[in-house]
Write an enzyme that holds these catalytic residues in place. Sequence first.
Site, mmCIF file in Angstrom:
data_model
loop_
_atom_site.group_PDB
_atom_site.id
_atom_site.type_symbol
_atom_site.label_atom_id
_atom_site.label_comp_id
_atom_site.label_asym_id
_atom_site.label_seq_id
_atom_site.Cartn_x
_atom_site.Cartn_y
_atom_site.Cartn_z
ATOM 1 N N CYS A 39 -26.765 -8.799 -4.525
ATOM 2 C CA CYS A 39 -26.668 -8.148 -3.207
ATOM 3 C C CYS A 39 -26.164 -6.711 -3.347
ATOM 4 O O CYS A 39 -25.240 -6.441 -4.115
ATOM 5 C CB CYS A 39 -25.716 -8.933 -2.308
ATOM 6 N N CYS A 71 -20.849 -11.312 -5.258
ATOM 7 C CA CYS A 71 -21.820 -10.276 -4.888
ATOM 8 C C CYS A 71 -23.220 -10.582 -5.422
ATOM 9 O O CYS A 71 -24.210 -10.372 -4.720
ATOM 10 C CB CYS A 71 -21.367 -8.910 -5.404
ATOM 11 N N CYS A 104 -23.976 -3.382 0.988
ATOM 12 C CA CYS A 104 -22.940 -2.389 1.277
ATOM 13 C C CYS A 104 -23.332 -1.019 0.751
ATOM 14 O O CYS A 104 -23.146 0.001 1.438
ATOM 15 C CB CYS A 104 -21.597 -2.829 0.701
ATOM 16 N N CYS A 131 -13.595 3.455 8.751
ATOM 17 C CA CYS A 131 -14.989 3.022 8.839
ATOM 18 C C CYS A 131 -15.077 1.582 8.353
ATOM 19 O O CYS A 131 -14.392 1.208 7.397
ATOM 20 C CB CYS A 131 -15.869 3.943 7.986
ATOM 21 N N ASP A 139 0.819 -1.207 0.000
ATOM 22 C CA ASP A 139 0.000 0.000 0.000
ATOM 23 C C ASP A 139 0.861 1.268 0.000
ATOM 24 O O ASP A 139 0.482 2.279 0.575
ATOM 25 C CB ASP A 139 -0.926 -0.014 1.232
#
Length: 367
Positions: free
Chosen positions: A196, A193, A199, A246, A139
């Site tokens: 769905c 997914c 999120c 979050c 990262d």
Amino acid sequence: MSEGRANPVSRAELLLGWALEAGFDRAGIATLEPQAGAGSSFLRRLERGLFASMSWLGRRTGRRVVPASLLDGARSALCVALHYHPLEGEPEPVGDLWPRVARYARGDDYHDVMERRLRRLSARIREAFPGVGARPYVDTGPVLERALAARAGLGAVAKNTQLLDRSGSWFLLGELFLTLELEPTEPLAEDLCGDCRRCLDACPTGALPEPWVLDAERCISYWTIEHRGELPERARTMVGDWVFGCDICQEVCPWNQHRAAPVERQRVGIFGLPTGRAELDLTGLLSISEEGYRSRFRHSPMKRAGRSGLRRNAAVAMGNRADQVYAVALEQARESDDPVVSSHADWSLERLAGNGGGGRKSPEIRD
């Protein structure tokens, strides 16, 4: 070099085993041809201004799209994953006074943890294959790492833009670029997914306006981690009582609620909540001294926000909780010599006064 090690398939099997021995939970191998789909998606987000003030993401875009350019002679990438949640026996450090912090940031800095392991793995590979070039990333460089990890079979990019596999999405990614030719791992073929959209619907700020698109200007993680200085008024109510990051879009994912492939190795010793931070509530975070900040957060990813940013976030969280228990701490913070902390403490005191000491307010915001 033995005949087995001269074979890309045998080399791949060997290195994947070494990656697990180095302490990673999963590993895969990706080829390094240009990332046309992921690269185009990244450039479109850049053009639409969806990265907010993170201007560094617009630098070296060519390297992001062409991963082979990150190391001279690169032929493949060994991609690794390290799970950080759930932790066996670790209590949830979330209570009435506790600051809400993304799970990945509660323990030691994953950059340090993973980079040390990648460097040891790199040294082992270079010793076994003299002359091989290797370059690790965690990262920290122009790598479209989720797309690369998906190519390596570690998962598929979910609608919340996180990488997801059947064990969920609570894992961190790293890469080791190599000049070795290795047999690539098969990508995940299934769509995890489907129809769905939990999120997207659960995000309280509308930061996921459409599947596979994240708008940083609406993202709680962006405002609490990357943004420096004063938070605009809309962002102050937007972040709710989160002080760093979050987890909402991951918490609601069915794959994270019903783990189909539990992780065998637990990470309490690596990512467990360290002493010194474990007992730090919102009041303690708001009033933390420079010396206290350095000693408690030296090895924490939370240092990314800086002392001023963490104190600012603590003040805002108090205002959004609208609980009179914080009034004294906010009054003291209003006199801070840090104007950012002072102004946000003042804002939160107005919130407390307007709420009349009543119950806590939850984050609103969707235009």
